[in-house]
Design a protein around this motif. Structure first.
Motif, short mmCIF file in Angstrom:
data_model
loop_
_atom_site.label_atom_id
_atom_site.label_comp_id
_atom_site.label_asym_id
_atom_site.label_seq_id
_atom_site.Cartn_x
_atom_site.Cartn_y
_atom_site.Cartn_z
N ARG A 59 0.82 -1.23 0.04
CA ARG A 59 -0.15 -0.03 0.04
C ARG A 59 0.88 1.41 0.20
N ASP A 60 2.01 1.04 0.80
CA ASP A 60 2.60 2.29 0.98
C ASP A 60 4.00 2.65 0.44
N VAL A 61 4.43 1.59 -0.41
CA VAL A 61 5.87 1.87 -0.78
C VAL A 61 6.12 3.28 -1.83
N TRP A 62 4.99 3.62 -2.59
CA TRP A 62 4.76 4.67 -3.38
C TRP A 62 5.29 5.97 -2.33
N ARG A 63 4.50 5.91 -1.33
CA ARG A 63 4.56 7.25 -0.47
C ARG A 63 5.83 7.27 0.33
N ILE A 64 6.30 6.18 0.57
CA ILE A 64 7.90 6.05 1.21
C ILE A 64 8.81 6.34 0.29
N ASN A 65 8.77 6.02 -0.92
CA ASN A 65 9.80 6.41 -1.95
C ASN A 65 9.58 8.00 -2.10
N GLN A 66 8.55 8.73 -1.92
CA GLN A 66 8.49 10.09 -1.97
C GLN A 66 9.49 10.85 -1.10
N ILE A 67 9.67 10.15 0.23
CA ILE A 67 10.40 10.73 1.33
C ILE A 67 11.69 10.16 1.80
N PHE A 115 6.18 3.95 9.52
CA PHE A 115 5.33 4.72 8.72
C PHE A 115 3.89 4.19 8.92
N ILE A 116 3.13 5.15 9.26
CA ILE A 116 1.55 4.67 9.46
C ILE A 116 0.52 5.10 8.43
N GLY A 117 0.37 4.09 7.62
CA GLY A 117 -0.58 4.48 6.69
C GLY A 117 -2.00 3.75 6.92
N ASN A 118 -2.88 3.72 6.23
CA ASN A 118 -4.28 3.33 6.54
C ASN A 118 -4.09 1.72 7.19
N MET A 119 -3.55 0.99 6.67
CA MET A 119 -3.62 -0.52 6.87
C MET A 119 -2.43 -0.87 7.59
N THR A 120 -1.20 -0.24 8.14
CA THR A 120 -0.15 -0.27 8.91
C THR A 120 -0.48 -1.22 10.05
N THR A 161 -2.79 3.63 15.00
CA THR A 161 -1.48 3.43 15.28
C THR A 161 -1.37 2.09 15.66
N PRO A 162 -0.34 1.44 15.34
CA PRO A 162 -0.01 -0.09 15.88
C PRO A 162 0.10 0.00 17.55
N ALA A 163 -0.69 -0.73 18.04
CA ALA A 163 -0.72 -1.04 19.46
C ALA A 163 0.79 -0.76 20.19
N LEU A 164 1.75 -1.55 19.81
CA LEU A 164 3.02 -1.59 20.66
C LEU A 164 3.49 -0.12 20.47
N LEU A 165 3.21 0.85 19.58
CA LEU A 165 3.95 2.22 19.69
C LEU A 165 2.94 2.79 20.90
N THR A 166 1.66 2.66 20.69
CA THR A 166 1.01 3.43 21.95
C THR A 166 1.17 2.83 23.18
N SER A 167 1.31 1.54 23.60
CA SER A 167 1.64 0.78 24.77
C SER A 167 2.91 1.46 25.33
N ASN A 168 3.74 1.62 24.58
CA ASN A 168 5.26 1.91 25.03
C ASN A 168 5.46 3.34 24.80
N ASN A 169 4.33 4.20 24.81
CA ASN A 169 4.43 5.52 24.97
C ASN A 169 5.50 6.13 23.89
N LEU A 170 5.44 5.56 22.52
CA LEU A 170 6.31 6.03 21.84
C LEU A 170 5.91 7.30 21.02
N PRO A 171 6.52 8.17 20.49
CA PRO A 171 5.94 9.35 19.88
C PRO A 171 5.58 9.16 18.42
N VAL A 172 4.53 9.72 17.96
CA VAL A 172 3.85 9.52 16.72
C VAL A 172 3.64 10.88 16.02
N TYR A 173 4.15 11.21 14.82
CA TYR A 173 3.81 12.34 14.28
C TYR A 173 3.32 12.38 12.94
N LYS A 174 2.86 13.49 12.25
CA LYS A 174 2.37 13.46 11.10
C LYS A 174 3.45 13.92 10.14
#
Length: 194
Positions: A59-67, A115-120, A161-174
């Protein structure tokens, strides 16, 4: 560790080299006590930081290749960034082979960017990638990318957001731009002392 143990990694490195990415063999990134007079930590190559990029490939390789072309950052991914056949080949060989690809891509990285997309959050191996990153003391940061255009020029709805990011209080940005992404990466590295 040798490339012979990871034929998919060898193929990925070949693809990355053709795309102009700086790649080497695992030997280039061995531990400092093996290399002796290594001036920078193993997760640095010259002044570049090695970062594992976790994302939903289909789903997201195109988005990743942009950045992903960041100065001072060498991004790695389990199946590379260009050749979908690597991922498909690994899937046919089973979960253990995919985990080997992930482990090889994580080797000598200091930060993991999820990298968090719609289905990550629903990806089969997202928790494995995050767990392995935590186990190796990588800095970890989540970055939302759903708002970037795909190969058809479409944006996506925000995903969970993947649950392990949330449960470990890891930062998430846009994601906003490459400079901000580099700052997120460096902050995650600094948080874990790398």
């Amino acid at each position: 560790m040798s490339l012979a143990e990871f034929p998919c990694l060898a193929k990925a490195q070949s693809c990355l080299a053709r795309a102009g990415w700086p790649v080497g063999t695992c030997r280039d990134y061995e531990e400092p006590q093996i290399l002796g007079n290594l001036r920078s930590p193993p997760w640095r190559v010259g002044m570049a930081r090695r970062v594992f990029f976790s994302f939903h490939y289909q789903r997201d390789v195109w988005r990743i290749n942009q950045i992903r072309n960041l100065t001072e950052i060498i991004g790695t991914a389990a199946a590379g960034f260009q050749d979908a056949s690597l991922w498909e080949e690994a899937k046919k060989k089973g979960d253990a082979n995919i985990k080997k690809m992930i482990d090889a891509a994580l080797y000598n990285t200091s930060v993991t960017v999820v990298f968090i997309g719609n289905m990550t959050a629903g990806r089969k191996f997202i928790n494995y990638e995050i767990e392995k990153s935590i186990a190796r003391d990588n800095g970890i940061v989540g970055v939302q990318i759903h708002h970037l255009k795909n190969h058809e020029g479409e944006i996506d709805m925000a995903g969970r957001t993947p649950a392990l990011l949330t449960s470990n209080n890891l930062p998430v940005y846009k994601y906003t731009d490459q400079d901000a992404l580099k700052k997120y990466i460096e902050a995650a590295a600094k948080k874990v002392g790398k």
